[in-house]
Design an enzyme around this catalytic site. Structure first.
Site, PDB file in Angstrom:
ATOM      1  N   ALA A 283       0.805  -1.229   0.000  1.00  7.80           N
ATOM      2  CA  ALA A 283       0.000   0.000   0.000  1.00  7.80           C
ATOM      3  C   ALA A 283       0.837   1.278   0.000  1.00  7.80           C
ATOM      4  CB  ALA A 283      -0.949  -0.002   1.196  1.00  7.80           C
TER       5      ALA A 283
ATOM      6  N   ILE B 295       0.983   1.996  -6.959  1.00 12.94           N
ATOM      7  CA  ILE B 295      -0.418   1.602  -7.204  1.00 12.94           C
ATOM      8  C   ILE B 295      -1.229   1.793  -5.925  1.00 12.94           C
ATOM      9  CG2 ILE B 295      -2.009  -0.294  -7.785  1.00 12.94           C
ATOM     10  CD1 ILE B 295       0.167  -1.460  -9.563  1.00 12.94           C
TER      11      ILE B 295
ATOM     12  N   ASP C  62       2.574  -3.244   4.245  1.00 12.08           N
ATOM     13  CA  ASP C  62       3.819  -3.097   3.472  1.00 12.08           C
ATOM     14  C   ASP C  62       4.943  -3.696   4.307  1.00 12.08           C
ATOM     15  OD1 ASP C  62       5.909  -2.058   1.575  1.00 12.08           O
ATOM     16  OD2 ASP C  62       4.159  -1.062   0.718  1.00 12.08           O
TER      17      ASP C  62
ATOM     18  N   ARG D  99       7.664  -9.545 -17.597  1.00 11.31           N
ATOM     19  CA  ARG D  99       7.050  -9.640 -16.267  1.00 11.31           C
ATOM     20  C   ARG D  99       7.530 -10.880 -15.517  1.00 11.31           C
ATOM     21  NH1 ARG D  99       2.543  -7.832 -19.554  1.00 11.31           N
ATOM     22  NH2 ARG D  99       2.161  -5.650 -19.150  1.00 11.31           N
TER      23      ARG D  99
ATOM     24  N   ASN E 122       2.943  -8.662 -10.426  1.00 10.18           N
ATOM     25  CA  ASN E 122       3.408  -9.552 -11.494  1.00 10.18           C
ATOM     26  C   ASN E 122       4.418 -10.590 -11.036  1.00 10.18           C
ATOM     27  OD1 ASN E 122       2.039  -8.648 -13.832  1.00 10.18           O
ATOM     28  ND2 ASN E 122       3.159  -6.725 -13.656  1.00 10.18           N
TER      29      ASN E 122
ATOM     30  N   ASP F  36      -5.704  -4.728 -19.100  1.00  6.75           N
ATOM     31  CA  ASP F  36      -5.513  -5.020 -20.527  1.00  6.75           C
ATOM     32  C   ASP F  36      -6.851  -4.873 -21.274  1.00  6.75           C
ATOM     33  OD1 ASP F  36      -2.705  -6.190 -20.084  1.00  6.75           O
ATOM     34  OD2 ASP F  36      -3.971  -7.325 -18.722  1.00  6.75           O
TER      35      ASP F  36
ATOM     36  N   ARG G  90      -7.473  -1.313 -21.676  1.00  6.07           N
ATOM     37  CA  ARG G  90      -6.573  -0.776 -22.710  1.00  6.07           C
ATOM     38  C   ARG G  90      -7.122  -1.077 -24.099  1.00  6.07           C
ATOM     39  NH1 ARG G  90      -1.070  -2.938 -19.704  1.00  6.07           N
ATOM     40  NH2 ARG G  90      -0.614  -0.990 -18.593  1.00  6.07           N
TER      41      ARG G  90
ATOM     42  N   HIS H 214      -1.387 -12.165 -18.316  1.00  7.45           N
ATOM     43  CA  HIS H 214      -1.119 -10.718 -18.260  1.00  7.45           C
ATOM     44  C   HIS H 214       0.364 -10.536 -18.602  1.00  7.45           C
ATOM     45  CE1 HIS H 214      -0.979  -6.550 -17.143  1.00  7.45           C
ATOM     46  NE2 HIS H 214      -0.047  -6.788 -16.243  1.00  7.45           N
TER      47      HIS H 214
HETATM   48  N1  LIG Z   1      -1.716  -6.851 -13.267  1.00  3.78           N
HETATM   49  C1  LIG Z   1      -1.549  -5.619 -13.686  1.00  3.78           C
HETATM   50  O1  LIG Z   1      -2.311  -5.161 -14.563  1.00  3.78           O
HETATM   51  C2  LIG Z   1      -0.469  -4.728 -13.139  1.00  3.78           C
HETATM   52  C3  LIG Z   1      -0.420  -3.397 -13.533  1.00  3.78           C
HETATM   53  C4  LIG Z   1       0.568  -2.577 -13.009  1.00  3.78           C
HETATM   54  C5  LIG Z   1       1.497  -3.081 -12.107  1.00  3.78           C
HETATM   55  N2  LIG Z   1       1.436  -4.379 -11.764  1.00  3.78           N
HETATM   56  C6  LIG Z   1       2.351  -4.944 -10.784  1.00  3.78           C
HETATM   57  O2  LIG Z   1       1.932  -4.518  -9.474  1.00  3.78           O
HETATM   58  C7  LIG Z   1       3.035  -4.576  -8.568  1.00  3.78           C
HETATM   59  C8  LIG Z   1       3.155  -3.278  -7.790  1.00  3.78           C
HETATM   60  O3  LIG Z   1       3.473  -2.212  -8.644  1.00  3.78           O
HETATM   61  P1  LIG Z   1       3.835  -0.772  -8.059  1.00  3.78           P
HETATM   62  O4  LIG Z   1       4.110   0.069  -9.240  1.00  3.78           O
HETATM   63  O5  LIG Z   1       2.843  -0.340  -7.067  1.00  3.78           O
HETATM   64  O6  LIG Z   1       5.209  -1.100  -7.342  1.00  3.78           O
HETATM   65  P2  LIG Z   1       5.908  -0.280  -6.150  1.00  3.78           P
HETATM   66  O7  LIG Z   1       7.324  -0.769  -6.085  1.00  3.78           O
HETATM   67  O8  LIG Z   1       5.661   1.181  -6.281  1.00  3.78           O
HETATM   68  O9  LIG Z   1       5.100  -0.780  -4.872  1.00  3.78           O
HETATM   69  C9  LIG Z   1       5.148  -2.087  -4.444  1.00  3.78           C
HETATM   70  C10 LIG Z   1       5.047  -2.063  -2.946  1.00  3.78           C
HETATM   71  O10 LIG Z   1       5.046  -3.416  -2.488  1.00  3.78           O
HETATM   72  C11 LIG Z   1       5.785  -3.445  -1.294  1.00  3.78           C
HETATM   73  N3  LIG Z   1       6.170  -4.815  -0.987  1.00  3.78           N
HETATM   74  C12 LIG Z   1       7.260  -5.526  -1.391  1.00  3.78           C
HETATM   75  N4  LIG Z   1       7.259  -6.741  -0.834  1.00  3.78           N
HETATM   76  C13 LIG Z   1       6.140  -6.815  -0.074  1.00  3.78           C
HETATM   77  C14 LIG Z   1       5.604  -7.812   0.782  1.00  3.78           C
HETATM   78  N5  LIG Z   1       6.210  -8.984   0.930  1.00  3.78           N
HETATM   79  N6  LIG Z   1       4.449  -7.548   1.426  1.00  3.78           N
HETATM   80  C15 LIG Z   1       3.824  -6.360   1.287  1.00  3.78           C
HETATM   81  N7  LIG Z   1       4.308  -5.365   0.509  1.00  3.78           N
HETATM   82  C16 LIG Z   1       5.444  -5.600  -0.157  1.00  3.78           C
HETATM   83  C17 LIG Z   1       6.947  -2.508  -1.547  1.00  3.78           C
HETATM   84  O11 LIG Z   1       7.584  -2.095  -0.335  1.00  3.78           O
HETATM   85  C18 LIG Z   1       6.230  -1.357  -2.255  1.00  3.78           C
HETATM   86  O12 LIG Z   1       5.744  -0.398  -1.341  1.00  3.78           O
HETATM   87  C19 LIG Z   1       4.243  -4.892  -9.435  1.00  3.78           C
HETATM   88  O13 LIG Z   1       4.510  -6.286  -9.376  1.00  3.78           O
HETATM   89  C20 LIG Z   1       3.780  -4.490 -10.833  1.00  3.78           C
HETATM   90  O14 LIG Z   1       4.512  -5.148 -11.834  1.00  3.78           O
HETATM   91  C21 LIG Z   1       0.470  -5.212 -12.245  1.00  3.78           C
HETATM   92  O1  LIG Z   2       3.948  -3.967 -17.539  1.00  3.37           O
HETATM   93  C1  LIG Z   2       4.240  -4.019 -16.352  1.00  3.37           C
HETATM   94  O2  LIG Z   2       5.253  -4.556 -15.914  1.00  3.37           O
HETATM   95  C2  LIG Z   2       3.297  -3.368 -15.369  1.00  3.37           C
HETATM   96  C3  LIG Z   2       1.915  -3.832 -15.565  1.00  3.37           C
HETATM   97  O3  LIG Z   2       1.825  -5.214 -15.616  1.00  3.37           O
HETATM   98  C4  LIG Z   2       1.252  -3.216 -16.785  1.00  3.37           C
HETATM   99  O4  LIG Z   2       0.685  -3.942 -17.583  1.00  3.37           O
HETATM  100  O5  LIG Z   2       1.289  -1.975 -16.897  1.00  3.37           O
END
Ligand SMILES: NC(=O)c1ccc[n+]([C@@H]2O[C@H](COP(=O)([O-])OP(=O)(O)OC[C@H]3O[C@@H](n4cnc5c(N)ncnc54)[C@H](O)[C@@H]3O)[C@@H](O)[C@H]2O)c1
Ligand SMILES: O=C(O)C[C@H](O)C(=O)O
Length: 326
Positions: A13, A17, A43, A99, A132, A160, A163, A188
């Site tokens: 959190a 995101i 976190d 990813r 991911n 997606d 998008r 994904h």
């Molecule tokens: N599925 C999707 O469509 C999609 C889209 C965007 C991002 N993502 C993925 O979402 C994830 C988060 O992205 P972000 O940009 O917020 O990253 P970020 O690095 O800004 O935030 C991730 C947070 O997770 C915390 N974290 C790490 N290990 C943890 C644990 N064991 N328990 C709890 N918290 C923990 C970190 O300290 C950090 O605050 C990434 O894996 C990213 O690739 C997925």
């Molecule tokens: O592409 C990434 O690694 C982040 C996320 O999964 C996205 O689709 O934006």
């Protein structure tokens, strides 16, 4: 009568995101503007101070629906009593990475958080994995939380899906709300198959297919959109990911609109000859808090190959995930 608050967990959190998502939840974007919520934010210890800052901002924003905030680095405290778990915690990929390159770090997190959720979440807790590799993290969570029903564990491919709607809207110069029924099949990842064969756009004389109108590089644009955002922002998508996570949970809990389906990563039952036992993105409709895969859509030869290709990647990821955990 006022509704009882719903407890929503957001892991990661303090990340980007998380920072976009928690105010949306507190404003009712996820569960409705009549649904009070209690936010549980998790976190890791190095992010504890930043997490506390997010909590302070939530208090300062004085959201009328927000009935409490738990901000913690203790996974048991975070998971206790939650009705919805949005699993964002993990490590995002950087420019030039696929990813699955974040696999080693992230699947072990999902293995350990699976047991905390299994033991401490409320009965019937709905889980959405965002981090991911989202499909494979969700599969690991499912396998290490065997008492959580598989129908309650999903991953995010709604981004997606959205998008794809956005691309059609831009290409045809029509409002995005007039476009519906695209499908994201599979992973994904860049192997996903954004399918416009059944998509339509609303016109004054009824819904018209968009299949013949959307060509060129539509598929690769959607497949590569995450990478394009990383290239542009030097950070992965956050506001669109947070908004799509709200769409995913809202439709799951409150239901999809009649005649419209959405894409969700769900446990495959073998529909469309996708191997059972993968978390795979399908077209689904939702009613009474349950998703159902849309059945009977015709799949042409081109699409069949694409569905199989992304399934193969998911089977490989599953094997890789298990090798990382050993
Ligand atoms: N599925 C999707 O469509 C999609 C889209 C965007 C991002 N993502 C993925 O979402 C994830 C988060 O992205 P972000 O940009 O917020 O990253 P970020 O690095 O800004 O935030 C991730 C947070 O997770 C915390 N974290 C790490 N290990 C943890 C644990 N064991 N328990 C709890 N918290 C923990 C970190 O300290 C950090 O605050 C990434 O894996 C990213 O690739 C997925
Ligand atoms: O592409 C990434 O690694 C982040 C996320 O999964 C996205 O689709 O934006």
């Amino acid at each position: 009568m006022a509704k009882d608050p719903v407890r929503v967990l957001v892991t990661g959190a303090a990340g980007q995101i998380g920072y976009a998502l928690v105010p949306m939840i507190a404003r009712g974007v996820m569960l409705g503007t009549d649904q009070p919520v209690i936010l549980h934010m998790l976190d890791i210890p190095p992010a504890a101070e930043a997490l506390n800052g997010v909590k302070m901002e939530l208090v300062d924003a004085a959201f009328p629906l927000l009935k409490g905030v738990v901000a913690t680095t203790d996974v048991v405290e975070a998971c206790t009593g939650v009705n919805i778990a949005v699993m964002v915690g993990g490590f995002p990929r950087k420019e030039g990475m696929e990813r699955k390159d974040v696999m080693t770090k992230n699947v072990s997190i999902y293995k350990s958080q699976a047991s905390a959720l299994e033991k401490h979440a409320a009965a019937g807790c709905k889980v959405l994995v965002v981090a991911n590799p989202a499909n494979t993290n969700a599969l690991i969570l499912k396998e290490f939380a065997p008492s959580i029903p598989e129908k309650n564990i999903t991953c995010l491919t709604r981004l997606d899906h959205n998008r794809a709607l956005g691309q059609i809207s831009e290409r045809l110069s029509v409002p995005v709300c007039d476009v519906k029924n695209v499908i994201i099949w599979g992973n994904h990842s860049s192997s996903q198959y954004p399918d416009v064969n059944h998509a339509t756009v609303a016109t004054p004389s009824g819904d018209k297919p968009v299949r013949e109108l959307v060509k060129d590089d539509f598929i690769t644009t959607v497949q590569q959109r995450g990478a394009a955002i990383i290239k542009a922002r030097k950070l992965s998508s956050a506001l669109s990911a947070a908004s799509s996570a709200c769409d995913h949970i809202r439709d799951w809990v409150l239901g999809t609109t009649e005649g419209t389906w959405v894409s969700m990563g769900v446990y495959s039952d073998g529909s469309y000859n996708v191997p059972a036992g993968l978390i795979y993105s399908f077209p689904v409709t939702c009613q009474n808090g349950e998703w159902k895969i849309v059945q009977g859509l015709p799949i042409d030869e081109f699409s069949r190959k694409k569905l199989d290709l992304t399934a193969e990647e998911l089977s490989e990821e599953k094997a890789l995930a298990y090798s990382c955990l050993n």
